[in-house]
Scaffold this motif. Sequence first.
Motif, PDB file in Angstrom:
ATOM      1  N   TRP A 251       0.844  -1.204   0.000  1.00  0.00           N
ATOM      2  CA  TRP A 251       0.000   0.000   0.000  1.00  0.00           C
ATOM      3  C   TRP A 251       0.873   1.246   0.000  1.00  0.00           C
ATOM      4  CZ3 TRP A 251      -4.703  -0.106  -1.481  1.00  0.00           C
ATOM      5  CH2 TRP A 251      -5.621  -1.082  -1.071  1.00  0.00           C
ATOM      6  N   ILE A 277     -10.348  -3.942  -5.299  1.00  0.00           N
ATOM      7  CA  ILE A 277      -9.538  -2.736  -5.466  1.00  0.00           C
ATOM      8  C   ILE A 277      -9.383  -2.480  -6.969  1.00  0.00           C
ATOM      9  CG2 ILE A 277      -7.298  -1.667  -5.026  1.00  0.00           C
ATOM     10  CD1 ILE A 277      -7.022  -3.883  -2.775  1.00  0.00           C
ATOM     11  N   ARG A 279      -8.075   0.824  -8.285  1.00  0.00           N
ATOM     12  CA  ARG A 279      -6.793   1.502  -8.382  1.00  0.00           C
ATOM     13  C   ARG A 279      -6.391   2.092  -7.049  1.00  0.00           C
ATOM     14  NH1 ARG A 279     -10.462   4.504 -11.365  1.00  0.00           N
ATOM     15  NH2 ARG A 279      -9.895   3.385 -13.242  1.00  0.00           N
ATOM     16  N   ALA A 280      -5.090   2.240  -6.868  1.00  0.00           N
ATOM     17  CA  ALA A 280      -4.593   2.802  -5.618  1.00  0.00           C
ATOM     18  C   ALA A 280      -3.330   3.600  -5.893  1.00  0.00           C
ATOM     19  CB  ALA A 280      -4.317   1.686  -4.609  1.00  0.00           C
ATOM     20  N   VAL A 299      -2.681   7.469   1.111  1.00  0.00           N
ATOM     21  CA  VAL A 299      -3.105   6.413   0.193  1.00  0.00           C
ATOM     22  C   VAL A 299      -4.471   6.784  -0.353  1.00  0.00           C
ATOM     23  CG1 VAL A 299      -3.694   3.976  -0.059  1.00  0.00           C
ATOM     24  CG2 VAL A 299      -1.814   4.654   1.437  1.00  0.00           C
ATOM     25  N   GLU A 300      -4.596   6.757  -1.669  1.00  0.00           N
ATOM     26  CA  GLU A 300      -5.893   6.983  -2.289  1.00  0.00           C
ATOM     27  C   GLU A 300      -6.320   5.701  -2.966  1.00  0.00           C
ATOM     28  OE1 GLU A 300      -6.235  10.403  -4.956  1.00  0.00           O
ATOM     29  OE2 GLU A 300      -4.746  11.353  -3.638  1.00  0.00           O
ATOM     30  N   GLU A 301      -7.425   5.159  -2.512  1.00  0.00           N
ATOM     31  CA  GLU A 301      -7.854   3.881  -3.062  1.00  0.00           C
ATOM     32  C   GLU A 301      -9.250   4.026  -3.636  1.00  0.00           C
ATOM     33  OE1 GLU A 301      -9.798  -0.147  -2.772  1.00  0.00           O
ATOM     34  OE2 GLU A 301     -10.344   1.745  -1.849  1.00  0.00           O
ATOM     35  N   GLU A 302      -9.483   3.339  -4.725  1.00  0.00           N
ATOM     36  CA  GLU A 302     -10.795   3.367  -5.347  1.00  0.00           C
ATOM     37  C   GLU A 302     -11.185   1.940  -5.645  1.00  0.00           C
ATOM     38  OE1 GLU A 302     -11.775   5.444  -9.044  1.00  0.00           O
ATOM     39  OE2 GLU A 302     -10.529   7.056  -8.219  1.00  0.00           O
ATOM     40  N   LYS A 329     -11.525   1.815   4.749  1.00  0.00           N
ATOM     41  CA  LYS A 329     -10.401   2.673   5.102  1.00  0.00           C
ATOM     42  C   LYS A 329      -9.694   2.144   6.337  1.00  0.00           C
ATOM     43  CE  LYS A 329      -9.949   6.929   7.507  1.00  0.00           C
ATOM     44  NZ  LYS A 329      -9.604   8.268   7.497  1.00  0.00           N
ATOM     45  N   ILE A 332      -7.627  -0.893   5.546  1.00  0.00           N
ATOM     46  CA  ILE A 332      -6.351  -0.556   4.907  1.00  0.00           C
ATOM     47  C   ILE A 332      -5.381  -0.021   5.945  1.00  0.00           C
ATOM     48  CG2 ILE A 332      -5.247   0.962   3.217  1.00  0.00           C
ATOM     49  CD1 ILE A 332      -7.855   0.873   1.603  1.00  0.00           C
ATOM     50  N   ALA A 387     -10.399   5.995   1.048  1.00  0.00           N
ATOM     51  CA  ALA A 387     -10.917   4.821   0.360  1.00  0.00           C
ATOM     52  C   ALA A 387     -12.308   5.126  -0.175  1.00  0.00           C
ATOM     53  CB  ALA A 387     -10.970   3.634   1.312  1.00  0.00           C
TER      54      ALA A 387
END
Lengths: 403, 364
Positions: A251, A277, A279-280, A299-302, A329, A332, A387
Motif C-alpha cells: 500500500w 480494489i 486503483r490505488a 493512500v488513495e484507493e478506489e 479505510k 487498509i 478509500a
Amino acid sequence: MKRKTLTLIISLALPFFLASGCWNKVELDQRAIVAGFGLDKAREEGRLKVTVQVAKPGEIKAGAKSEGGAPSAVTVFTGTGYTFFDGLRNLAMVTGKKLFLSEAKILVVGEELARDDIGKATDLYERDAEPSTRNYLLIARGEAEEVLETEMGLEKIWAYGIGNTVKAMSAHGKAPAIEIADFLEAVESKTTAPVATAVRLVSKGEEKGEITAGENKARPPKEIKVSGAAVFRNYKMTGWLDERETRGLLWVTGKIKSGIIVVPAPGDDSRLVAFEIIRAKADIKPEMKDGNLTITVEVEEEGNLGEEQPDSVDVTVPGVLRELEKRKKEAIEKEILAAVSRSRELNADIFGFGEAVHRKYPGEWKQLEAGWDEIYPTLEVNLAVDARIRRTGKITKPAEPRS
Amino acid sequence: MLEDGKISGRQAAFLIISTILPTSIMLLPGIIYQEAAQDSWMSIILVTFFGMAAGLVIAALGMRFPDKTIVQYAGLLTGRVLGKAIGLLYIVFFIYINTFVIRQFGELLVTMFMPETPLLVFLIGLMMASAYSIRCGLEVLARVNEIVLPVVLGLLLLIVLLIIPEMQAQKLTPVLEKGIVPVLRGIYYPALFFAETAVMLMIIPFLNRPRKAGGIILKGIVTVGLFQLLTMLATIMVFGPRTARIQFPVLILARQISIAELIERAEPFVMLIWVLGGFVKVAVFYYCAVLGTAQLLNLKDYKSLVLPTGVLLTVLSVLLWGDVLELTRQITKLLPPVFIPIEAGLPLLLLVLARLRGNRGGGR
C-alpha cells in the motif's frame, strides 16, 4: 589479369571465414536453457549448492506429460561449488551441456543462505553478461532446491510459472515483486531495507485438511506458495513479513493494482463484505517541524463493492456506502500499521521513508542519516487513507427471501 | 592536394557527431555519476557549452587557413621547426587517442557479447573496415556516415523511448544536494570528449565552404549534447546510484527494456550503435593521423601510410593496457590533463598568435 584472378579467389574464399557464424557459437540443441536458479548453503562448510531448472526445448512443443499428470518440460540439476559461478560451471558435469543463463526468470535463495549473506547470489547477476537483473528474487522458507523441484501449476516450465505468480501476487498485494535490480538499489541506499519475495512449500491439501495417511506415503505432494516477503539489512536477511504486513508494505509503496479487501458488515459482524480494489495511489510525505520529523503516508484507493453475504447490508440506504468506505479505510490502515509495527520490530525501513526525507530535506539529511537506526523505530507515522467505493456491480441488493 | 574530396557542411556536422557520440554515451554516464551523482545532467549541459567554446576556437583558427590543415599551417605561425613539432604532436595525439577508442570498442564487445572471442578478432575486423574506407578517401567516409549516423541516433532514441516505463523521476532528487562543486567536477572527464572536434583542425580545408566551419561545429556539438543529456537522464532515472558502478550503462539500459513481455532485451540495438558509430569514430581519427603524417613528410599520397598506421594502431591498442580497469583509469585520470590542452588549449594559443601576427593563409 593476374590481379583480377587473385581478387576473385579472395572474394570467393572470404565467405568461408566470415559467414561461418560466431566465434563461440553454440547451437540450440547444445544449450541447456536455464529457466530458474536456486542457491543454498551446501552441507559441506563454505560451499554453495546450486540448483538449476533447465527447460527441455523439445518437450515444450510436444506437450509431453510427466507421470504426475502435470505438464512439464524441465529437468532439475543440483551441484555444489565454492561460489555461485563455480557451482554453475560444475553443473556442466551433470548436464553435459553448457548452461545458457539469459532466459532465466527467477532466482530462489534458501533461507539459511539469505540469513548469512545474499551477496553471494547477486554479484554474478550484475557482473556476468548472460543473466538478467530483471529476474525475480525469491527467498525460500527452507531450501531453494526443493522449490525448484516442485511442479508449478499449469506452466510447463515451472520456474516461469513461479515468475508469473510473483507478478500476479504483487498486483494483489500478497507478495512483493522484487527484481534483483530493485533489491540491489535498496542495498545501495543507506537507509532503505531491501525486501524480497517469500516462497514456501505447503503439502497439498495441508491447509484444507484433506491429506490422508497412506496416500503417497513417501513424499506427500507439495505445492509452491508465493506469499509474504523477506526483510533484509544490507545483504543479511533479518525476518519475514506475513501476507497482511506485505500488503501494508505494498500500500505504502503504491504497488497495489488490484485485490480484495474483506470487512465485516456493519450491524452484523458474522457477515462479510468484499471489495475489489480498482486503483490505488500512495505518497510518502515527510514533514519537519521544530526538529521533529513526522511521516505522512497518503493512500488513495478506489474500488467497487464486489460481494456481500446476504443479507447483510443494503447499499441503497443513504449513508451505508459511506459506512462501508469507512470500514474499508480502517481495514487498509490496519494493514499498513501492521507493516509499520513489524518493520519497527525489525528496525528495517522497508518503505523507503529515509529516502523520502533525503529527497525533501537534503540539508538536514546528513545528521539524520547517521542516526537513522535510532530514529526509525520511534518515527511518527501518520496515515491519511482515502478509500472510495465507486460502483456496486450489476445489482444493488442481493435476492431477498420472502418472509 | 593529398585529398581531392570535398564534403558538405551537413556531412561535416554528421562526422563530428559520430566522432564524439559513440564512446561518450557508452562511457560517460557512469564516470560523470561518480562525481556529480543525480545532478550529472547539469554537468552535461555545462560541458556542452565548453564544447561549443572549444569548437569555436578550432573553427576560428581553421578559417584563417581555409585551404590548409593544422600540420601545414602550424609552421607558418611558429616557424618551421616548432611547426613540425606541433604537427607531430597532433599526429601522435590522433594515434594515441585512437588506441583508446579501438580498445574500448573491443572491450565492450568482449565483455557484453562474446566473452570467449579473442579481443584481437574484433580489432582486426574493425581496422580492416576502417583502413578500406580511408583508402577511399574522406568523401567516402563522410557519405558512409550519412547512412550510419541516422541509424545510430534513431536506435538511441528508440532505446530511451522504450525504457520510459522504467524511469522514476524522483531519482533525480534532491537537486544540488552537495552544492554546485560536484557538478563542476563532473565537467572534467566529458570535456575530453566534447573537445574531440579537434579533428576539424584536419578536416576544415576539405569543406566545400570552409567559412561555415563555426556553425557546423556548433550544430554538431549541440546535437551531441542533446543526445548525451537524454541518455544521462534516462540512466539516472532508471539506475539511480547504481549508475556509478555500471561500466556501460546504455547497454544495461537496453537490457532492462521490457514492454508487455514482447519487446525485451534490446541490446542488439546497442551493439549496432557501438559497431557502426565506433567504426566511423575510429576511421575519423585514423584518417586524421594518416593525412597528417603524409603532410608532415611532404608525401604525394597518403595511401601507402594507411596499412602501416593500421597495424600500429591495432598492436598498440592491444599492448598498451593489460586489463580493462587500467584502461578506464587512464581514460579518466591520465588523458584529460594531457589531451584537453592539445584539443582546445593549443588551438587557442595558435589563434592568439595568428591574431597578433595577422597571419591569414588565403593564397595558395
